[in-house]
Design an enzyme around this catalytic site. Structure first.
Site, PDB file in Angstrom:
ATOM      1  N   MET A 160      45.040  38.631  39.858  1.00 34.00           N
ATOM      2  CA  MET A 160      44.668  38.308  38.478  1.00 34.00           C
ATOM      3  C   MET A 160      43.589  37.228  38.419  1.00 34.00           C
ATOM      4  SD  MET A 160      46.386  40.330  36.517  1.00 34.00           S
ATOM      5  CE  MET A 160      46.602  39.614  34.896  1.00 34.00           C
ATOM      6  N   TYR A 188      41.666  47.947  35.152  1.00 35.63           N
ATOM      7  CA  TYR A 188      42.877  47.672  34.378  1.00 35.63           C
ATOM      8  C   TYR A 188      43.299  46.217  34.538  1.00 35.63           C
ATOM      9  CZ  TYR A 188      43.535  52.640  33.451  1.00 35.63           C
ATOM     10  OH  TYR A 188      43.369  53.932  33.020  1.00 35.63           O
ATOM     11  N   GLU A 189      44.019  45.725  33.537  1.00 32.42           N
ATOM     12  CA  GLU A 189      44.398  44.320  33.498  1.00 32.42           C
ATOM     13  C   GLU A 189      45.316  43.914  34.644  1.00 32.42           C
ATOM     14  OE1 GLU A 189      46.247  41.166  30.229  1.00 32.42           O
ATOM     15  OE2 GLU A 189      45.668  43.187  29.605  1.00 32.42           O
ATOM     16  N   SER A 190      45.942  44.877  35.298  1.00 34.30           N
ATOM     17  CA  SER A 190      46.823  44.579  36.426  1.00 34.30           C
ATOM     18  C   SER A 190      46.041  44.274  37.701  1.00 34.30           C
ATOM     19  CB  SER A 190      47.762  45.762  36.671  1.00 34.30           C
ATOM     20  OG  SER A 190      47.023  46.969  36.784  1.00 34.30           O
ATOM     21  N   GLY A 191      44.703  44.400  37.658  1.00 37.52           N
ATOM     22  CA  GLY A 191      43.892  44.096  38.839  1.00 37.52           C
ATOM     23  C   GLY A 191      43.402  45.326  39.574  1.00 37.52           C
TER      24      GLY A 191
END
Length: 266
Positions: A94, A63-66
């Site tokens: 990130m 996911y883009e949140s890491g």
């Protein structure tokens, strides 16, 4: 019975299937044999979680949140939902996510959505209409540009299939595919968009230099209907398959296991 075995046994689907269910099921099947998926919230999350229970039990979701290798107990409502962290394989910064995981070429499939897509797989998630006075202003890129450039391939799920969503020319190019990037002197790692799943069918391309072409239609949809809903002269495969409808087993998993609270199912 294990989910991965159960889903394929029942082929009869209930009559009432929503657009969200159809798109999630069809998109999940495309993840067979894929290992790492960069998933966005919404339909990509539904599709990825269903694939984990069916065709891709070993899939690792990023996911883009890491969060890498997420194993949420229930569907996250945002990419920063705490449910993603518990049980995850790793949570990284990130800079590490984009600089090492994505740019390092470790993502098999990037799952993206868009307001518009053109024949080359370029995406618009910025504005509908003129930039200076748009009729609709959209969220923008987020991490879409990095996902497009660095994933081995990109799948796009489009909720609506009509000429405004599939125009000959984008109102604005937020996320360029590899063809457009190469024309600007930039060499991306991946093939760009290789699959587009819509309520009418599936479009595909192998990579650089190819236009999207229609390879499958949803049940009850004709090739002419897809052409009429597309804003360019759509190329069509020599043989166009019909997408098998969602099975009863797939729908039960989606409704009862993946999203029983109807977080994203409509």
């Amino acid at each position: 019975m294990e989910h991965g075995k159960e889903w394929a046994l029942t082929t009869t689907a209930p009559a009432a299937v929503t657009s969200s269910e159809l798109l999630s099921v069809v998109a999940s099947r495309e993840l067979a044999a894929r290992r790492t998926v960069f998933a966005g919230i919404g339909l990509p999350t539904l599709a990825t979680e269903l694939a984990r229970l069916t065709v891709a039990p070993g899939v690792e979701v990023v996911y883009e949140s890491g969060v890498c290798g997420a194993h949420p107990s229930h569907l996250p409502e945002t990419i920063a939902d705490a449910v993603l962290i518990t049980g995850a394989e790793a949570v990284i910064s990130m800079p590490m996510l984009f600089g090492c995981v994505l740019q390092g070429g470790h993502i098999d499939v990037g799952f993206l959505g868009a307001a518009q897509i053109d024949r080359w797989g370029n995406l618009n998630t910025s504005v509908i209409g003129a930039w200076d006075s748009p009729s609709v202003r959209l969220p923008g890129s987020g991490g879409g540009v990095e996902v497009m450039a660095n994933s081995r391939e990109v799948f796009v799920v489009m909720r609506r299939h009509h000429p405004r969503s599939f125009p000959a020319e984008l109102d604005f190019c937020t996320t360029p595919g590899p063809d457009r990037a190469l024309a600007e002197g930039i060499r991306p790692l991946g093939a760009g968009v290789t699959r587009v799943i819509t309520e009418l069918g599936i479009m595909a391309r192998a990579g650089v230099g190819e236009e999207l072409r229609l390879v499958a239609v949803q049940p009850g949809v004709t090739v002419d209907e897809v052409r009429a809903a597309t804003g360019w002269e759509l190329r069509v495969a020599d043989t166009v398959a019909e997408v098998p409808p969602p099975t009863g087993a797939e729908l039960r998993l989606l409704r009862e296991d993946v999203d029983p609270d109807r977080v994203y199912l409509r």
